[in-house]
Design a protein around this motif. Structure first.
Motif, short mmCIF file in Angstrom:
data_model
loop_
_atom_site.label_atom_id
_atom_site.label_comp_id
_atom_site.label_asym_id
_atom_site.label_seq_id
_atom_site.Cartn_x
_atom_site.Cartn_y
_atom_site.Cartn_z
N GLY A 177 -6.14 12.50 -10.16
CA GLY A 177 -6.99 12.61 -8.98
C GLY A 177 -6.18 12.37 -7.72
O GLY A 177 -4.95 12.28 -7.75
N THR A 178 -6.88 12.25 -6.60
CA THR A 178 -6.21 12.05 -5.31
C THR A 178 -6.89 10.88 -4.62
O THR A 178 -7.77 10.24 -5.18
CB THR A 178 -6.36 13.30 -4.42
OG1 THR A 178 -7.76 13.46 -4.14
CG2 THR A 178 -5.82 14.54 -5.09
N LEU A 179 -6.50 10.69 -3.37
CA LEU A 179 -7.11 9.60 -2.60
C LEU A 179 -8.61 9.83 -2.41
O LEU A 179 -9.39 8.89 -2.29
CB LEU A 179 -6.44 9.48 -1.23
CG LEU A 179 -5.05 8.84 -1.25
CD1 LEU A 179 -4.41 8.91 0.13
CD2 LEU A 179 -5.13 7.38 -1.72
N THR A 180 -9.01 11.11 -2.39
CA THR A 180 -10.43 11.41 -2.14
C THR A 180 -11.19 11.83 -3.40
O THR A 180 -12.41 11.81 -3.40
CB THR A 180 -10.55 12.55 -1.09
OG1 THR A 180 -9.67 13.61 -1.49
CG2 THR A 180 -10.17 12.07 0.29
N GLU A 181 -10.44 12.21 -4.44
CA GLU A 181 -11.12 12.61 -5.67
C GLU A 181 -10.80 11.67 -6.81
O GLU A 181 -9.65 11.25 -6.94
CB GLU A 181 -10.63 13.99 -6.13
CG GLU A 181 -11.10 15.16 -5.32
CD GLU A 181 -10.23 16.37 -5.66
OE1 GLU A 181 -10.19 16.75 -6.85
OE2 GLU A 181 -9.56 16.87 -4.74
N ILE A 219 -8.60 1.06 -17.55
CA ILE A 219 -9.31 0.38 -16.46
C ILE A 219 -10.42 1.29 -15.91
O ILE A 219 -11.57 1.19 -16.32
CB ILE A 219 -8.34 -0.08 -15.34
CG1 ILE A 219 -7.15 -0.84 -15.95
CG2 ILE A 219 -9.07 -0.98 -14.35
CD1 ILE A 219 -6.12 -1.31 -14.95
N ASP A 220 -10.05 2.22 -15.03
CA ASP A 220 -11.11 3.02 -14.41
C ASP A 220 -10.49 4.23 -13.72
O ASP A 220 -9.85 4.09 -12.68
CB ASP A 220 -11.85 2.14 -13.38
CG ASP A 220 -12.94 2.91 -12.65
OD1 ASP A 220 -13.22 4.07 -13.04
OD2 ASP A 220 -13.52 2.35 -11.70
N MET A 221 -10.69 5.42 -14.28
CA MET A 221 -10.09 6.63 -13.70
C MET A 221 -10.75 7.03 -12.39
O MET A 221 -10.28 7.92 -11.70
CB MET A 221 -10.16 7.80 -14.70
CG MET A 221 -9.21 7.67 -15.88
SD MET A 221 -7.47 7.44 -15.41
CE MET A 221 -7.08 9.06 -14.74
N ALA A 222 -11.84 6.34 -12.04
CA ALA A 222 -12.51 6.68 -10.78
C ALA A 222 -12.25 5.63 -9.71
O ALA A 222 -12.80 5.70 -8.62
CB ALA A 222 -14.01 6.81 -11.01
N SER A 223 -11.39 4.66 -10.02
CA SER A 223 -11.16 3.60 -9.04
C SER A 223 -10.62 4.16 -7.73
O SER A 223 -9.76 5.05 -7.73
CB SER A 223 -10.15 2.59 -9.60
OG SER A 223 -9.78 1.70 -8.58
N PRO A 224 -11.11 3.64 -6.61
CA PRO A 224 -10.56 4.08 -5.32
C PRO A 224 -9.08 3.69 -5.19
O PRO A 224 -8.34 4.32 -4.44
CB PRO A 224 -11.41 3.35 -4.28
CG PRO A 224 -12.24 2.36 -5.03
CD PRO A 224 -12.23 2.71 -6.49
N ASN A 225 -8.66 2.68 -5.91
CA ASN A 225 -7.24 2.31 -5.93
C ASN A 225 -6.56 3.07 -7.06
O ASN A 225 -6.79 2.80 -8.24
CB ASN A 225 -7.11 0.80 -6.12
CG ASN A 225 -5.65 0.33 -6.10
OD1 ASN A 225 -4.73 1.14 -6.24
ND2 ASN A 225 -5.47 -0.97 -5.91
N ILE A 226 -5.73 4.04 -6.68
CA ILE A 226 -5.11 4.92 -7.68
C ILE A 226 -4.31 4.11 -8.71
O ILE A 226 -4.19 4.49 -9.87
CB ILE A 226 -4.25 5.99 -6.99
CG1 ILE A 226 -5.17 6.95 -6.23
CG2 ILE A 226 -3.41 6.77 -8.00
CD1 ILE A 226 -4.47 8.12 -5.56
N ASN A 227 -3.81 2.98 -8.28
CA ASN A 227 -3.02 2.15 -9.20
C ASN A 227 -3.86 1.57 -10.35
O ASN A 227 -3.31 1.06 -11.31
CB ASN A 227 -2.37 0.99 -8.45
CG ASN A 227 -1.42 1.50 -7.40
OD1 ASN A 227 -0.45 2.18 -7.72
ND2 ASN A 227 -1.72 1.23 -6.14
#
Ligand code: ATP
Ligand code: MG
Length: 603
Positions: A177-181, A219-227
């Motif tokens: 994903g990206t910063l927005t997706e 953890i979470d593939m939708a986290s706003p933190n890409i890390n």
């Protein structure tokens, strides 16, 4: 280490984001102070060596009130930026009754070597720090923890917090994903614990080729933190490691290894540079999960970030430093032009100067540039206080004192340090022929010039007043000797010395006993403050005049200077006997820095 630094005064933010005023010491020290006041770490146990919760619990209460660490990757030489981190971590530990571990973050087998390990140890020691505490030698290697890290990974798998992903590297990247997706779950994400355990064991046993599988945190593939989008924690690398040889063919990722290293070592304050800020969430997630699993005990180490040092007129990126060395733009890692600590040492920079520099620039939470002149001033300050004075003639021309009797000599005294009489005096031998600086003579003086020109008087420093009578030239018109007569009753320190008033002072060494030697005049490595700014190739900004070699005439005592002894050559600047090239017994001198900043208004 006995040097006590004053409190540092740079402003910053505390853990809750509150601004800390500039007068309250630096924000990291404030955090440590408040943690200690609250007894936050008082209940920790320490088994005398790194280990998990069970191992530490069997040991006594930790005698170190806090533990910090300096964790270089042995993939290059330390540079001036590292000095900031070293002074910070070791300084805080020392001042608060703790200890700082020197830890080699050597989890990346391909780029690391023992040469780098040795140079790092030497540089940290040279800066004045050590890792001894009580009976412990806190010198560690992350590669010594591979077994623990493997067990941590196994524990994560058992608790459903990690899975083996068999997507290609490209697919993993594409699905992040990206910063927005948000990212997309891997098709392998829901593998069962037993399958993950089996695959991970086989990864370790060398059954798979590089790149076929990785272990990821779940953890979470939708986290706003890409890390936090299921970061990779282990990869397969059939590579030889400089410490562990071929024992391992899977290696932990840095972001996974680092928190575990800290926890194993009982680190309390894990201080790193700002680019790791976004990793803090993973740091906390990982240690939290491992603490829940009983692997580590709370309170856990905590990460804090500070702004890295950016210094003008140099580059502090290992990649660029390696390029400069490998492409031979400089003469090796300890070239005195380089901002490596090994280079700075040969340049004559001092540990005290670096420690003062670290205090002066402070510690903050926002990136800024520090001007090279601040570092140079810190060195000047220390050298001015400590370095003995000597005379060096860097561009010699002969001065013949025509009325001085042939064969006669007399000793003139010169103080070793103008402000430290306890450092004693030395003798300079006056004789009929002496070396002076070429620019201390002008056949036709320019306005305001008051050193030697025909008909003018000037003082040979610490000796006599001479009156210039003319010069000899070769067929090309170059001055090859200057002539003068001396006033026998004008000797410095004698009763008659004050009867003549002259403006010019000329330094000199006697031709008959001068030490003729190579002197290297070093200057800044780059000729612009920000080398390679924009998209420019930084190599184009190299300063072609950063190294100039001259044959100088020095006062004879310098012949016996031992390596790394530093001097002020009067009127010229600070110089050091080269530690590498002086080993033969005949020292070569490197210029550390000129007496005054010549860069301030451009040259
Ligand atoms: P690389 O360029 O390979 O990432 P690095 O410069 O980060 O390397 P490390 O060996 O990882 O070098 O650094 C060891 C420690 O020194 C780290 O904790 C890092 O934060 C710190 N450090 C590195 N560069 C600077 C700098 N310019 N200012 C302050 N601290 C620094
Ligand atoms: Mg790094």
């Amino acid at each position: 280490m006995s040097v006590k630094e004053p409190a540092q005064n740079a402003p910053g933010k505390d853990t809750s984001g509150k601004e800390v005023p500039a007068t309250a010491g630096n924000f990291l020290r404030n955090i440590v102070e408040s943690d200690l006041a609250q007894g936050k770490y008082a209940s920790r146990h320490w088994s005398g060596r790194p280990g998990d919760a069970a191992q530490h619990a069997a040991g006594p209460l930790d005698p170190a009130r806090i533990r910090t660490r300096f964790p270089p990757e042995p993939n290059g030489y330390l540079h001036i930026g590292h000095a900031k981190s070293i002074c910070l971590n070791f300084g805080i530990a020392r001042d608060f009754g703790g200890t700082c571990h020197l830890r080699f973050d050597d989890t990346n087998p391909e780029k690391e070597s023992q040469e780098y390990v040795n140079s790092i140890i030497e540089s940290v020691r040279w800066l004045g720090f050590d890792w001894q505490f009580g009976g412990d030698t806190n010198l560690y290697s992350a590669s010594g923890y591979f077994e623990w890290m493997y067990r941590c990974a196994a524990a994560l798998i058992e608790h459903g917090h990690a899975y083996v992903d068999s997507q290609s590297a490209d697919d993993i990247r594409m699905h992040r994903g990206t910063l927005t997706e948000p990212g997309k779950n891997s098709p392998f994400r829901d593998r069962g614990i037993a399958e993950n355990r089996d695959l991970f064991t086989r990864m370790k046993n060398g059954e798979f080729a590089d790149g076929t599988h990785v272990l990821r945190a779940k953890i979470d593939m939708a986290s706003p933190n890409i890390n936090l989008r299921d970061p990779i924690i282990y990869r397969i690398r059939h590579a030889h490691h400089h410490k562990t040889g071929d024992t391992w063919c899977i290696y932990p990722m840095y972001t996974y290894a680092h928190p575990i290293e800290d926890a194993l070592e009982n680190i309390t304050h894990s201080i790193c540079t700002l680019e790791f800020e976004d990793q803090r969430a993973f740091y906390d997630w990982l240690l939290g999960k491992l603490a829940d699993a009983g692997f580590f005990a709370r309170p856990l180490p905590q990460q804090y970030e500070f702004a890295r040092l950016n210094l003008s007129y140099v580059v502090l990126s290992k990649r660029k430093l390696i390029q400069l060395v490998e492409e031979k733009h400089v003469d090796g890692w300890d070239d005195p032009r380089l901002p490596t600590l090994a280079g700075a040492r040969r340049r004559g920079f001092t540990p005290e100067g670096f420690r003062n520099f670290a205090v002066r620039i402070g510690v903050s939470k926002s990136d800024s540039w520090i001007d090279m002149s601040i570092l140079e001033d810190c060195m000047r300050e220390h050298l001015n206080a400590e370095a003995e004075r000597r005379i060096g003639v860097l561009d010699p021309v002969k001065l013949i004192v025509d009325n001085y009797p042939e064969g006669q000599t007399e000793a003139c005294e010169a103080p070793n340090h103008p402000l430290k009489p306890e450092l004693g005096k030395r003798e300079l031998l006056m004789s009929r022929e002496v070396w002076i600086e070429r620019d201390d003579f002008m056949e036709v003086p320019s306005k305001g010039y008051f050193r030697l020109f025909p008909g003018n008087r000037a003082r040979l420093r610490y000796a006599f007043i001479v009156e210039c009578t003319g010069c000899d030239k070769d067929e090309n018109g170059n001055v090859i000797a200057v002539h003068c007569t001396y006033l026998p009753d004008s000797r410095s320190g004698s009763p008659g010395a004050d009867q003549y008033k002259v403006k010019g002072n000329v330094h000199w060494v006697s031709v008959q006993d001068a030490y003729s030697c190579e002197v290297r005049l070093y200057d800044r490595l780059f000729s612009v403050p920000n080398p390679g700014a924009g998209d420019r190739d930084f190599l184009l900004d190299l300063n072609p005049n950063a190294k100039k070699v001259v044959r100088a005439q020095l006062e004879p005592s310098l012949r016996k200077a031992s390596p790394e002894t530093r001097f002020q050559f009067e009127r010229h600047g600070y110089f050091v006997a080269d530690r590498v090239d002086s080993k033969s017994g005949a020292p070569i001198f490197n210029r550390t820095v000129t007496l005054r900043d010549s860069w301030a208004k451009g040259k």
